[in-house]
Design a protein around this motif. Sequence first.
Motif, PDB file in Angstrom:
ATOM      1  N   ALA A 184     -13.029  -5.474   5.338  1.00 35.89           N
ATOM      2  CA  ALA A 184     -12.461  -4.172   5.379  1.00 35.89           C
ATOM      3  C   ALA A 184     -11.699  -4.045   3.389  1.00 35.89           C
ATOM      4  O   ALA A 184     -11.669  -2.910   3.123  1.00 35.89           O
ATOM      5  N   LYS A 185     -11.216  -5.207   3.524  1.00 36.80           N
ATOM      6  CA  LYS A 185     -10.097  -5.029   1.908  1.00 36.80           C
ATOM      7  C   LYS A 185     -11.436  -4.961   0.916  1.00 36.80           C
ATOM      8  O   LYS A 185     -10.829  -4.725  -0.251  1.00 36.80           O
ATOM      9  N   ASP A 238     -12.858  -0.539  -4.408  1.00 35.50           N
ATOM     10  CA  ASP A 238     -12.901   1.381  -4.722  1.00 35.50           C
ATOM     11  C   ASP A 238     -11.759   1.498  -5.615  1.00 35.50           C
ATOM     12  O   ASP A 238     -12.302   2.193  -6.745  1.00 35.50           O
ATOM     13  N   GLN A 239     -11.153   0.932  -4.947  1.00 31.09           N
ATOM     14  CA  GLN A 239      -9.479   1.229  -6.251  1.00 31.09           C
ATOM     15  C   GLN A 239      -9.868   0.755  -7.455  1.00 31.09           C
ATOM     16  O   GLN A 239      -9.184   0.844  -8.593  1.00 31.09           O
ATOM     17  N   TRP A 257      -3.043  -2.293  -6.274  1.00 28.99           N
ATOM     18  CA  TRP A 257      -3.928  -1.954  -5.246  1.00 28.99           C
ATOM     19  C   TRP A 257      -5.201  -2.834  -4.714  1.00 28.99           C
ATOM     20  O   TRP A 257      -4.991  -3.807  -3.751  1.00 28.99           O
ATOM     21  N   GLU A 272       1.261  -1.514  -0.284  1.00 30.75           N
ATOM     22  CA  GLU A 272      -0.237  -0.270  -0.356  1.00 30.75           C
ATOM     23  C   GLU A 272       0.676   1.163  -0.049  1.00 30.75           C
ATOM     24  O   GLU A 272       0.786   2.098  -0.620  1.00 30.75           O
ATOM     25  N   ASP A 299      -5.741  -6.078  -2.727  1.00 31.12           N
ATOM     26  CA  ASP A 299      -6.857  -5.905  -1.305  1.00 31.12           C
ATOM     27  C   ASP A 299      -7.680  -7.040  -1.767  1.00 31.12           C
ATOM     28  O   ASP A 299      -7.385  -7.491  -0.302  1.00 31.12           O
ATOM     29  N   LYS A 319     -14.453  -3.881   0.882  1.00 38.95           N
ATOM     30  CA  LYS A 319     -14.724  -2.933   0.324  1.00 38.95           C
ATOM     31  C   LYS A 319     -13.973  -1.566  -0.544  1.00 38.95           C
ATOM     32  O   LYS A 319     -13.706  -1.277  -1.362  1.00 38.95           O
ATOM     33  N   GLU A 320     -12.544  -2.011   0.184  1.00 35.22           N
ATOM     34  CA  GLU A 320     -11.373  -1.305  -0.965  1.00 35.22           C
ATOM     35  C   GLU A 320     -11.020  -1.863  -2.102  1.00 35.22           C
ATOM     36  O   GLU A 320     -10.842  -0.521  -2.820  1.00 35.22           O
ATOM     37  N   LYS A 341       0.387   4.528  -2.897  1.00 33.43           N
ATOM     38  CA  LYS A 341       0.352   5.379  -2.168  1.00 33.43           C
ATOM     39  C   LYS A 341       1.524   6.235  -3.234  1.00 33.43           C
ATOM     40  O   LYS A 341       1.180   7.457  -3.886  1.00 33.43           O
ATOM     41  N   TYR A 368      -3.862   1.670  -8.957  1.00 28.46           N
ATOM     42  CA  TYR A 368      -5.092   1.397  -8.328  1.00 28.46           C
ATOM     43  C   TYR A 368      -5.564   0.238  -8.791  1.00 28.46           C
ATOM     44  O   TYR A 368      -6.223  -0.861  -8.186  1.00 28.46           O
TER      45      TYR A 368
END
Length: 570
Positions: free
Chosen positions: A258-259, A265-266, A241, A221, A245, A261-262, A225, A238
């Motif tokens: 959580a991952k 999004d990514q 990433w 990560e 995830d 969902k990430e 970033k 992205y």
Amino acid sequence: MKMISKISKIVLALTLVGSSSVFAQSLADAKKAIDAEQFQKAKSMLKNLTVTQANKDENFFYLGWVYILQEYPDSAKAVFQKGIAVNPKSALNYAGLGAAAFVDKDKATATTNFNQAVSLAGKDSKPYLYVGEAYLLNDVDGKVPAADANAAIAVLTKGKTVNPKDAEILVALGDALRTQSKNTEALGNYQAALDIDPKLAHAKVATGVIWKYANNFESSETEFKAALAIDPNYGPAYREWAETDVRWAFADPKMASAKIKEATDQYKKYLSLTDLSIESRMRYADFLLLSGDFKTLQTEAAALAGAANGNLKVYRYLAYAAYENKDYPAALTAMNTWITKADPKRIIPRDYVYLGRIQIESKQDSLGIGSLRKAIELDTTNVAVYSEIGKALYGQGKYMEAANAYNIYTQKSSKATLNDYLSKGLSYYKAFTDQYYSKATPKPIPDTTLLVKADSAFAHIQQKASAPVPIVALYQARANDFKEPDRNTSKGLAKPFYEQYIQLQTAKGVKDTDKAFMAEAYAYLGVYYEYKEKDDAKALENYSKAREFDPTNKTAAAYFSRKGGAVKGK
């Protein structure tokens, strides 16, 4: 675990709209678009450049390279040939022709063109770069065949000598080393590239990928970033990433929600930064396959299959997804479409694995086994397929062939489970009993070595299991009993195993389904004490217990019939 169902909304929420912006027409901008995986944008720019700057052979090369990345080698080859027509000494376009041949699995032609590219390169490092990149095109889940990776490393190392300041060469060399798990060396090349060009987002992403495969997700990560700090619109960051995830979610169930969902999004950000071409949506399909979201994959693949300019490869995704969703008719139709219509060079071993699975589930067992064998012929390292072949053969009652398949699997795979050893032992055992009870003329001589192999597999289970397994002890007893010539000369080979079975099953609790087996064990002990030990009291005790568990047990019934009134009431 159901993965990333939320991603199903991504493509539906995004429409395939053309950009109203006017594309820049420089080759540098086109190359930037390629690096950002904006292939339709790059292709549009390069097509224009091949008209407005038709005398520049490199324009044709980069257009052809986009076709290579989109898996259209025939279109790529035609463009590279145009580039050579413009400049017969175009090293880049010879590298491109080599890449097209390599993708088509014509390695002899690929090598000829790669050699020509290198011989014409002079002090230009770019032909070395793309020859090296071509050798890495057979990447599957981050791995490349060692021979191809080593060829890439060799030519990229030469390119590095030609121009030590070519950051792209260093990144490609790092990629080649990474595919062979030479991560320290790979990281060194990525860092060297960043020392030359600190704004090279690709190198940051590549570093993050190394940490991903090492399951060091936090470091991944950090690198992604950092890449986005260099270029906030760098789509590949992205995408990687998102895939990281997903891997994180599989590795750590506590982080899964959580991952996931990430990841959603990514990947949504990645798609928004591409041109949403068929190829971008195919990458989305790759992501859904990686994540195991087969429900969404089947829906998306079906939509792609209906697109006018669709890629045949979508039928692969549709077949895989339909199989995983237990929609076997749809899976069979899709896989047959892919296998029969795609260029044979595009068919991979995993396609035959899925074809075999689909055929077996469609009650076409013999065809399915043949397809699984084909998968192994194409990739001898995929030893897991032997387990599937063994299971299918066992289901057909072909126990000797099943045993051989399970034997290869347990010998060659570090992932073989105790259940695989059980299947192996049962296969050998039943292969023997088929011979023993055969009514063929002439009757085959039973091969007692099969019993030895069965017993060895069962013994392995008992040694490795956290506690001895009752059913395995039962089969050990049966296998050893068959080793005895007859009851009158019995050595009691099965005795310790039947006694172990009784002990283990009693401690576990005897269910109705176990009673016949308990009777079998006690009946054997009755025979042993009656004929071997001549101990009438022990014989009666064990026969009586056999009858208690199963009044229909033939051995116990025969004993009481022989003894008549002598044991009446006992």
